[in-house]
Design a protein around this motif. Structure first.
Motif, PDB file in Angstrom:
ATOM      1  N   ALA A   4       0.834  -1.200   0.000  1.00 41.77           N
ATOM      2  CA  ALA A   4       0.000   0.000   0.000  1.00 41.77           C
ATOM      3  C   ALA A   4       0.871   1.253   0.000  1.00 41.77           C
ATOM      4  N   LEU A   5       1.910   1.247   0.810  1.00 41.20           N
ATOM      5  CA  LEU A   5       2.816   2.398   0.844  1.00 41.20           C
ATOM      6  C   LEU A   5       3.531   2.571  -0.489  1.00 41.20           C
ATOM      7  N   GLU A   6       3.908   1.455  -1.113  1.00 41.91           N
ATOM      8  CA  GLU A   6       4.556   1.537  -2.422  1.00 41.91           C
ATOM      9  C   GLU A   6       3.593   2.087  -3.467  1.00 41.91           C
ATOM     10  N   ALA A   7       2.338   1.665  -3.409  1.00 37.99           N
ATOM     11  CA  ALA A   7       1.340   2.195  -4.350  1.00 37.99           C
ATOM     12  C   ALA A   7       1.161   3.692  -4.141  1.00 37.99           C
ATOM     13  N   MET A   8       1.113   4.120  -2.879  1.00 41.07           N
ATOM     14  CA  MET A   8       0.995   5.545  -2.595  1.00 41.07           C
ATOM     15  C   MET A   8       2.201   6.300  -3.145  1.00 41.07           C
ATOM     16  N   SER A   9       3.381   5.723  -2.994  1.00 38.30           N
ATOM     17  CA  SER A   9       4.594   6.396  -3.468  1.00 38.30           C
ATOM     18  C   SER A   9       4.623   6.529  -4.985  1.00 38.30           C
ATOM     19  N   CYS A  10       3.872   5.667  -5.666  1.00 35.43           N
ATOM     20  CA  CYS A  10       3.761   5.750  -7.127  1.00 35.43           C
ATOM     21  C   CYS A  10       2.661   6.708  -7.568  1.00 35.43           C
ATOM     22  N   GLY A  11       1.935   7.257  -6.608  1.00 32.16           N
ATOM     23  CA  GLY A  11       0.874   8.197  -6.934  1.00 32.16           C
ATOM     24  C   GLY A  11      -0.448   7.535  -7.263  1.00 32.16           C
ATOM     25  N   CYS A  12      -0.630   6.296  -6.824  1.00 21.79           N
ATOM     26  CA  CYS A  12      -1.912   5.616  -7.051  1.00 21.79           C
ATOM     27  C   CYS A  12      -2.990   6.230  -6.166  1.00 21.79           C
ATOM     28  N   LEU A  13      -4.181   6.311  -6.696  1.00 23.33           N
ATOM     29  CA  LEU A  13      -5.318   6.747  -5.904  1.00 23.33           C
ATOM     30  C   LEU A  13      -5.786   5.547  -5.092  1.00 23.33           C
ATOM     31  N   MET A  14      -5.736   5.668  -3.793  1.00 26.81           N
ATOM     32  CA  MET A  14      -6.050   4.555  -2.915  1.00 26.81           C
ATOM     33  C   MET A  14      -7.498   4.617  -2.449  1.00 26.81           C
ATOM     34  N   ALA A  16      -9.317   2.492   0.316  1.00 25.29           N
ATOM     35  CA  ALA A  16      -8.890   1.548   1.347  1.00 25.29           C
ATOM     36  C   ALA A  16      -9.902   1.484   2.482  1.00 25.29           C
ATOM     37  N   SER A  17      -9.769   0.442   3.263  1.00 26.55           N
ATOM     38  CA  SER A  17     -10.660   0.232   4.401  1.00 26.55           C
ATOM     39  C   SER A  17     -10.369   1.238   5.508  1.00 26.55           C
ATOM     40  N   ASN A  18     -11.411   1.782   6.068  1.00 25.39           N
ATOM     41  CA  ASN A  18     -11.288   2.791   7.124  1.00 25.39           C
ATOM     42  C   ASN A  18     -11.101   2.102   8.481  1.00 25.39           C
ATOM     43  N   VAL A  19      -9.898   1.582   8.696  1.00 27.25           N
ATOM     44  CA  VAL A  19      -9.552   0.912   9.948  1.00 27.25           C
ATOM     45  C   VAL A  19      -8.265   1.529  10.490  1.00 27.25           C
ATOM     46  N   ALA A  20      -8.033   1.336  11.781  1.00 22.44           N
ATOM     47  CA  ALA A  20      -6.908   1.996  12.462  1.00 22.44           C
ATOM     48  C   ALA A  20      -5.559   1.811  11.765  1.00 22.44           C
ATOM     49  N   PRO A  21      -5.158   0.579  11.382  1.00 22.61           N
ATOM     50  CA  PRO A  21      -3.837   0.453  10.750  1.00 22.61           C
ATOM     51  C   PRO A  21      -3.714   1.239   9.450  1.00 22.61           C
ATOM     52  N   VAL A  22      -4.799   1.340   8.712  1.00 20.12           N
ATOM     53  CA  VAL A  22      -4.779   2.108   7.458  1.00 20.12           C
ATOM     54  C   VAL A  22      -4.695   3.598   7.757  1.00 20.12           C
ATOM     55  N   ARG A  23      -5.421   4.036   8.787  1.00 23.46           N
ATOM     56  CA  ARG A  23      -5.430   5.459   9.125  1.00 23.46           C
ATOM     57  C   ARG A  23      -4.084   5.956   9.651  1.00 23.46           C
ATOM     58  N   GLU A  24      -3.160   5.053   9.937  1.00 22.41           N
ATOM     59  CA  GLU A  24      -1.809   5.495  10.314  1.00 22.41           C
ATOM     60  C   GLU A  24      -1.151   6.234   9.153  1.00 22.41           C
ATOM     61  N   PHE A  25      -1.536   5.884   7.920  1.00 21.50           N
ATOM     62  CA  PHE A  25      -0.893   6.458   6.740  1.00 21.50           C
ATOM     63  C   PHE A  25      -1.855   7.186   5.810  1.00 21.50           C
ATOM     64  N   MET A  26      -3.125   6.819   5.863  1.00 14.85           N
ATOM     65  CA  MET A  26      -4.093   7.392   4.936  1.00 14.85           C
ATOM     66  C   MET A  26      -5.166   8.163   5.681  1.00 14.85           C
ATOM     67  N   ARG A  27      -5.536   9.308   5.108  1.00 15.56           N
ATOM     68  CA  ARG A  27      -6.596  10.149   5.653  1.00 15.56           C
ATOM     69  C   ARG A  27      -7.639  10.354   4.563  1.00 15.56           C
ATOM     70  N   HIS A  28      -8.905  10.134   4.934  1.00 16.86           N
ATOM     71  CA  HIS A  28      -9.990  10.286   3.973  1.00 16.86           C
ATOM     72  C   HIS A  28     -10.025  11.708   3.437  1.00 16.86           C
ATOM     73  N   GLU A  29     -10.104  11.797   2.127  1.00 20.15           N
ATOM     74  CA  GLU A  29     -10.186  13.076   1.414  1.00 20.15           C
ATOM     75  C   GLU A  29      -8.900  13.899   1.483  1.00 20.15           C
ATOM     76  N   GLU A  30      -7.898  13.390   2.166  1.00 11.93           N
ATOM     77  CA  GLU A  30      -6.611  14.097   2.224  1.00 11.93           C
ATOM     78  C   GLU A  30      -5.602  13.434   1.287  1.00 11.93           C
ATOM     79  N   ASN A  31      -5.446  12.113   1.403  1.00 14.51           N
ATOM     80  CA  ASN A  31      -4.511  11.401   0.537  1.00 14.51           C
ATOM     81  C   ASN A  31      -5.056  10.043   0.085  1.00 14.51           C
ATOM     82  N   ALA A  32      -6.339   9.787   0.372  1.00 10.01           N
ATOM     83  CA  ALA A  32      -6.970   8.519  -0.016  1.00 10.01           C
ATOM     84  C   ALA A  32      -8.480   8.654   0.139  1.00 10.01           C
TER      85      ALA A  32
END
Length: 92
Positions: A4-14, A16-32
């Motif tokens: 997931a981090l590699e996909a983000m680094s490539c500029g992929c639109l993510m 993703a599931s709104n769960v705690a481990p995902v929210r460590e790196f992704m924020r709704h409407e901010e970067n995913a």
């Protein structure tokens, strides 16, 4: 996950599931786009939005890439940890 981090680094639109481990790196409407993975309608809505509004959501892709490059790149995260592990467990 690293993928997931590699996909983000490539500029992929993510989408993703709104769960705690995902929210460590992704924020709704901010970067995913975060969705409730247990709600099929929420997943469908997120994927459809990503497909239909891809151009309008380009800023999310840019912010995701910039975040990873600035804070979660391998040189910052993995290499120091590997070095510390080997220095602690091997006699140099």
């Amino acid at each position: 996950s690293w993928s997931a981090l590699e996909a983000m680094s490539c500029g992929c639109l993510m989408v993703a599931s709104n769960v705690a481990p995902v929210r460590e790196f992704m924020r709704h409407e901010e970067n995913a786009l975060l969705v409730n993975a247990k709600d099929l309608g929420s997943v469908v809505e997120g994927v459809e939005r990503a497909l239909e509004q891809g151009e309008q959501l380009q800023s999310l892709r840019h912010r995701a890439r910039n975040q990873i490059v600035a804070h979660q790149d391998a040189k910052t995260i993995a290499y120091p940890r590997k070095r510390d592990f080997f220095e602690a467990h091997l006699d140099f």
